[in-house]
Design a protein around this motif. Structure first.
Motif, PDB file in Angstrom:
ATOM      1  N   PRO A 248       8.867  34.536  -9.297  1.00 61.91           N
ATOM      2  CA  PRO A 248       7.639  34.045  -8.669  1.00 61.91           C
ATOM      3  C   PRO A 248       7.939  32.979  -7.613  1.00 61.91           C
ATOM      4  O   PRO A 248       8.902  32.218  -7.729  1.00 61.91           O
ATOM      5  N   ASP A 249       7.126  32.971  -6.578  1.00 58.89           N
ATOM      6  CA  ASP A 249       7.182  31.941  -5.532  1.00 58.89           C
ATOM      7  C   ASP A 249       8.478  31.952  -4.728  1.00 58.89           C
ATOM      8  O   ASP A 249       8.802  30.984  -4.042  1.00 58.89           O
ATOM      9  N   ALA A 250       9.247  33.040  -4.787  1.00 53.31           N
ATOM     10  CA  ALA A 250      10.447  33.138  -3.959  1.00 53.31           C
ATOM     11  C   ALA A 250      10.033  33.401  -2.510  1.00 53.31           C
ATOM     12  O   ALA A 250       8.968  33.967  -2.256  1.00 53.31           O
ATOM     13  N   PRO A 251      10.854  33.008  -1.542  1.00 53.22           N
ATOM     14  CA  PRO A 251      10.494  33.253  -0.140  1.00 53.22           C
ATOM     15  C   PRO A 251      10.472  34.736   0.187  1.00 53.22           C
ATOM     16  O   PRO A 251      11.414  35.465  -0.118  1.00 53.22           O
ATOM     17  N   ARG A 252       9.370  35.177   0.794  1.00 53.91           N
ATOM     18  CA  ARG A 252       9.246  36.551   1.261  1.00 53.91           C
ATOM     19  C   ARG A 252       8.602  36.510   2.649  1.00 53.91           C
ATOM     20  O   ARG A 252       7.392  36.746   2.798  1.00 53.91           O
ATOM     21  N   PRO A 253       9.398  36.205   3.659  1.00 47.07           N
ATOM     22  CA  PRO A 253       8.856  36.057   5.009  1.00 47.07           C
ATOM     23  C   PRO A 253       8.256  37.352   5.538  1.00 47.07           C
ATOM     24  O   PRO A 253       8.552  38.451   5.038  1.00 47.07           O
ATOM     25  N   ASP A 254       7.440  37.214   6.564  1.00 46.45           N
ATOM     26  CA  ASP A 254       6.867  38.375   7.222  1.00 46.45           C
ATOM     27  C   ASP A 254       7.989  39.269   7.748  1.00 46.45           C
ATOM     28  O   ASP A 254       9.053  38.789   8.170  1.00 46.45           O
ATOM     29  N   ALA A 255       7.754  40.580   7.729  1.00 41.06           N
ATOM     30  CA  ALA A 255       8.779  41.531   8.161  1.00 41.06           C
ATOM     31  C   ALA A 255       9.195  41.343   9.607  1.00 41.06           C
ATOM     32  O   ALA A 255      10.294  41.730  10.007  1.00 41.06           O
ATOM     33  N   ASP A 256       8.328  40.740  10.425  1.00 37.74           N
ATOM     34  CA  ASP A 256       8.642  40.525  11.842  1.00 37.74           C
ATOM     35  C   ASP A 256       9.309  39.180  12.110  1.00 37.74           C
ATOM     36  O   ASP A 256       9.531  38.815  13.269  1.00 37.74           O
ATOM     37  N   THR A 257       9.644  38.439  11.061  1.00 38.99           N
ATOM     38  CA  THR A 257      10.336  37.160  11.250  1.00 38.99           C
ATOM     39  C   THR A 257      11.652  37.389  11.995  1.00 38.99           C
ATOM     40  O   THR A 257      12.432  38.258  11.614  1.00 38.99           O
ATOM     41  N   PRO A 258      11.921  36.620  13.047  1.00 33.73           N
ATOM     42  CA  PRO A 258      13.172  36.815  13.800  1.00 33.73           C
ATOM     43  C   PRO A 258      14.391  36.552  12.917  1.00 33.73           C
ATOM     44  O   PRO A 258      14.402  35.651  12.081  1.00 33.73           O
TER      45      PRO A 258
END
Length: 309
Positions: A248-258
């Motif tokens: 839980p609460d692990a980083p999952r950035p947006d797929a378009d993150t550079p």
């Protein structure tokens, strides 16, 4: 169930592996966050840390090694890893079944081998002084002349908790390093009980979201699905419908993150820690990176994925 695209999975793992942007974090903390680094050869973790730490200099890792906060030892999958002393002490008993099972690869060379006697003899030898494995094998051969010398050395490597003894050279270890008892070197006792569930959460925090099969590939431990089921984990689906688990609460950035270009050294764990590796390298490129003699070549990533050697 939320479906995660291949790019989203890549960005989640890349964030945890500090590959989306270098961070100004102490070496020991980074090695812990990465849940260890493959250390088949001593120089490669230095390159891996340079790719991840803002302003990294060789001396930082040298000092962590000399200070006995970071050790190089036989660990996950029976291979050499660079890990924090705290993690080695915490999880050495957890991975012990994998190391013990590794003796099976000896086959006929194990004829006459009595592991308990070899371990006792090796511990007595190494308690006196650090030794190279050539020296260990030679000394054990005198005590067990009928046993294959390679089997004696391999038994010692797999069953006796040892760390590599650093030297005052570049990359901290020589090509033929000495080994010394882990507890004595680290100044701490090994944790007495196995903690596989805790190891699962550490794995996911470093490499997730992932499957039980991925954890098994990374750790060498088998039958992991019940462990995942017992834990309070979030679940997702990949594009093929397979369930991915995550803390839980692990980083999952947006797929378009550079994702900037990053250099990965030989044997970097980001290429070795999943049953299927399309999250970091396309299947058609794997033969160029994973060689027949079991090396994993140094690569670079573009937009988060391996793009060349």
């Amino acid at each position: 169930m939320v479906v995660m695209s291949g790019r989203a999975v890549n960005r989640a793992m890349s964030a945890r592996q500090l590959l989306l942007g270098r961070e100004a974090v102490p070496v020991v903390e980074v090695v812990a966050r990465l849940a260890g680094m493959q250390g088949q050869e001593p120089k490669h973790p230095y390159v891996g840390l340079w790719s991840r730490i803002d302003g990294f200099e060789e001396g930082e890792l040298d000092r962590a090694v000399a200070g006995r906060d970071v050790v190089r030892a036989t660990f996950l999958r029976g291979t050499l890893h660079l890990v924090t002393a705290a993690d080695y002490a915490r999880f050495r008993v957890t991975v012990a079944p994998v190391l013990e099972a590794g003796l099976r690869i000896l086959g006929d060379r194990a004829a006459g081998l009595e592991p308990e006697k070899v371990v006792a003899a090796a511990e007595k030898l190494l308690a006196k002084e650090p030794l190279t494995f050539t020296e260990v094998r030679d000394a054990l051969q005198q005590q067990f002349p009928e046993v294959n010398e390679r089997a004696l050395g391999f038994c010692t490597r797999m069953l006796v908790p040892l760390v590599m003894y650093p030297a005052d050279v570049r990359w901290s270890w020589t090509a033929n390093s000495k080994f010394t008892p882990a507890e004595e070197w680290m100044g701490r006792k090994l944790h007495k009980t196995a903690e596989p569930a805790e190891l699962v959460t550490r794995y996911l925090a470093a490499f997730g979201p992932a499957t039980p099969a991925d954890f098994q590939t990374w750790s060498g431990l088998q039958k992991a699905k019940p462990l995942f089921d017992e834990l309070d984990l979030e679940t997702f689906q990949d594009e093929n419908g397979k369930t991915l688990y995550d803390v839980p609460d692990a980083p999952r950035p947006d797929a378009d993150t550079p994702a900037p270009v990053r250099f990965l050294p030989e044997f970097d764990n980001v290429l070795l820690s999943h049953a299927k590796r399309e999250r970091i390298i396309a299947d058609e490129h794997k033969p160029a990176v994973f060689t027949k003699n079991l090396r994993v070549k140094a690569t670079y990533t573009v937009d988060g994925f391996v793009a060349g050697l």
